[in-house]
Write a protein that holds these residues in place. Structure first.
Motif, short mmCIF file in Angstrom:
data_model
loop_
_atom_site.label_atom_id
_atom_site.label_comp_id
_atom_site.label_asym_id
_atom_site.label_seq_id
_atom_site.Cartn_x
_atom_site.Cartn_y
_atom_site.Cartn_z
N PHE A 1 13.56 36.92 -35.80
CA PHE A 1 13.46 36.26 -34.50
C PHE A 1 14.43 35.09 -34.35
O PHE A 1 14.61 34.58 -33.25
N VAL A 2 15.07 34.70 -35.43
CA VAL A 2 16.16 33.72 -35.37
C VAL A 2 17.51 34.44 -35.42
O VAL A 2 18.37 34.22 -34.58
N LEU A 3 17.68 35.30 -36.40
CA LEU A 3 18.99 35.92 -36.64
C LEU A 3 19.43 36.87 -35.53
O LEU A 3 20.60 36.84 -35.12
N VAL A 4 18.53 37.71 -35.03
CA VAL A 4 18.93 38.70 -34.02
C VAL A 4 19.36 38.03 -32.72
O VAL A 4 20.45 38.30 -32.21
N PRO A 5 18.54 37.12 -32.15
CA PRO A 5 19.00 36.46 -30.92
C PRO A 5 20.26 35.61 -31.14
O PRO A 5 21.12 35.53 -30.27
N TRP A 6 20.36 34.99 -32.30
CA TRP A 6 21.53 34.17 -32.61
C TRP A 6 22.78 35.05 -32.63
O TRP A 6 23.81 34.70 -32.05
N PRO B 1 3.87 37.59 -35.15
CA PRO B 1 3.85 36.34 -35.92
C PRO B 1 4.20 36.59 -37.38
O PRO B 1 3.89 37.65 -37.93
N VAL B 2 4.85 35.61 -38.00
CA VAL B 2 5.19 35.67 -39.42
C VAL B 2 4.30 34.67 -40.13
O VAL B 2 4.34 33.48 -39.85
N GLY B 3 3.48 35.16 -41.06
CA GLY B 3 2.58 34.28 -41.80
C GLY B 3 1.45 33.79 -40.91
O GLY B 3 1.35 34.15 -39.74
N GLY B 4 0.59 32.97 -41.48
CA GLY B 4 -0.48 32.35 -40.70
C GLY B 4 -1.60 33.32 -40.35
O GLY B 4 -1.63 34.46 -40.79
N LEU C 1 23.47 39.05 -42.55
CA LEU C 1 22.08 38.81 -42.95
C LEU C 1 21.10 39.73 -42.22
O LEU C 1 19.94 39.87 -42.64
N LEU C 2 21.53 40.34 -41.13
CA LEU C 2 20.63 41.16 -40.30
C LEU C 2 19.99 42.34 -41.04
O LEU C 2 18.80 42.59 -40.84
N PRO C 3 20.69 43.07 -41.90
CA PRO C 3 20.04 44.20 -42.57
C PRO C 3 18.79 43.81 -43.38
O PRO C 3 17.84 44.58 -43.46
N ALA C 4 18.79 42.62 -43.93
CA ALA C 4 17.65 42.19 -44.74
C ALA C 4 16.38 41.95 -43.91
O ALA C 4 15.28 41.94 -44.46
N VAL C 5 16.53 41.78 -42.59
CA VAL C 5 15.35 41.52 -41.74
C VAL C 5 15.08 42.69 -40.79
O VAL C 5 14.25 42.57 -39.88
N ALA C 6 15.75 43.79 -41.00
CA ALA C 6 15.67 44.94 -40.09
C ALA C 6 14.25 45.49 -39.95
O ALA C 6 13.92 46.08 -38.92
N GLY C 7 13.39 45.31 -40.95
CA GLY C 7 12.03 45.85 -40.89
C GLY C 7 11.05 45.00 -40.11
O GLY C 7 9.91 45.41 -39.88
N GLN C 8 11.45 43.82 -39.67
CA GLN C 8 10.54 42.94 -38.95
C GLN C 8 10.41 43.40 -37.50
O GLN C 8 11.38 43.79 -36.88
N GLU C 9 9.17 43.33 -36.98
CA GLU C 9 8.92 43.78 -35.61
C GLU C 9 9.51 42.79 -34.61
O GLU C 9 9.17 41.61 -34.62
N GLN D 1 -2.89 36.30 -34.69
CA GLN D 1 -2.63 35.61 -33.43
C GLN D 1 -1.78 36.49 -32.53
O GLN D 1 -1.26 37.51 -32.96
N ASP D 2 -1.63 36.05 -31.29
CA ASP D 2 -0.84 36.81 -30.31
C ASP D 2 0.64 36.79 -30.66
O ASP D 2 1.12 35.91 -31.38
N ASP D 3 1.38 37.73 -30.07
CA ASP D 3 2.82 37.82 -30.28
C ASP D 3 3.53 36.63 -29.65
O ASP D 3 3.05 36.03 -28.69
#
Length: 173
Positions: free
Chosen positions: A129-134, A51-54, A152-160, A57-59
């Motif tokens: 979770f938006v950019l990679v599947p897109w 999860p991002v923010g909030g 834009l993908l390199p900027a989000v590369a650290g997200q699980e 919670q579960d994945d």
């Protein structure tokens, strides 16, 4: 705004982290295409994400859908909100757990700053979770105002984010 003759390439992001997540996504996809005005183009592989923010919670399971739409963006938003409500989406906690979350990411190159519908989605460029599947389903995709999704993908590369090839969703019937 589109007319019934015009089609706008539309990108939607779906996520679920409550209940049967995969079934929730499938129900959301089916409901999106039950009504006229959306023509299915592609569905991404399923990804599992933190999860991002909030609150804690579960994945989530996440997918991106690409469609051609003859539905006005505001009408599409009403459809999305009705589907989420029908699937018991609760909005008590900002960025909290949800049975189904559907975000309108882009509608062609339409831009909107309306409080109820900002287009393109204001945080899409920050979300793996938006950019990679897109990028999986449209490697040449453009996020209006931000550039090529692939760039834009390199900027989000650290997200699980983990691709779940053991899970799949069916295109709408």
């Amino acid at each position: 705004m589109t007319t019934s003759e015009q089609k706008s390439r539309t990108v939607l992001s779906l996520g679920s982290n409550l209940g049967d997540r995969l079934d929730n996504l499938q129900e959301g996809i089916d409901a999106l295409f039950d009504a006229p005005g959306l023509d299915f183009i592609a569905i991404s592989p399923v990804y599992e994400t933190k999860p991002v923010g909030g609150p804690e919670q579960d994945d989530f399971l996440n997918v991106v859908i690409v469609a051609d739409s003859s539905v006005a963006p505001q009408s599409l938003l009403e459809r999305v909100l009705n589907i989420e409500e029908s699937m018991d989406r609760v909005r008590d906690v900002h960025w909290g757990p949800r049975t189904l979350d559907i975000d309108i990411v882009t509608v062609n190159d339409v831009t909107s700053d309306a409080p109820e519908l900002v287009l393109p989605h204001p945080r899409a460029h920050e979300r793996a979770f938006v950019l990679v599947p897109w990028a999986d389903v449209d490697p040449d995709a453009l996020l209006p105002g931000r550039g090529r999704v692939a760039d834009l993908l390199p900027a989000v590369a650290g997200q699980e984010l983990r691709r779940r090839d053991d899970l799949s969703l069916q295109p709408p019937a």
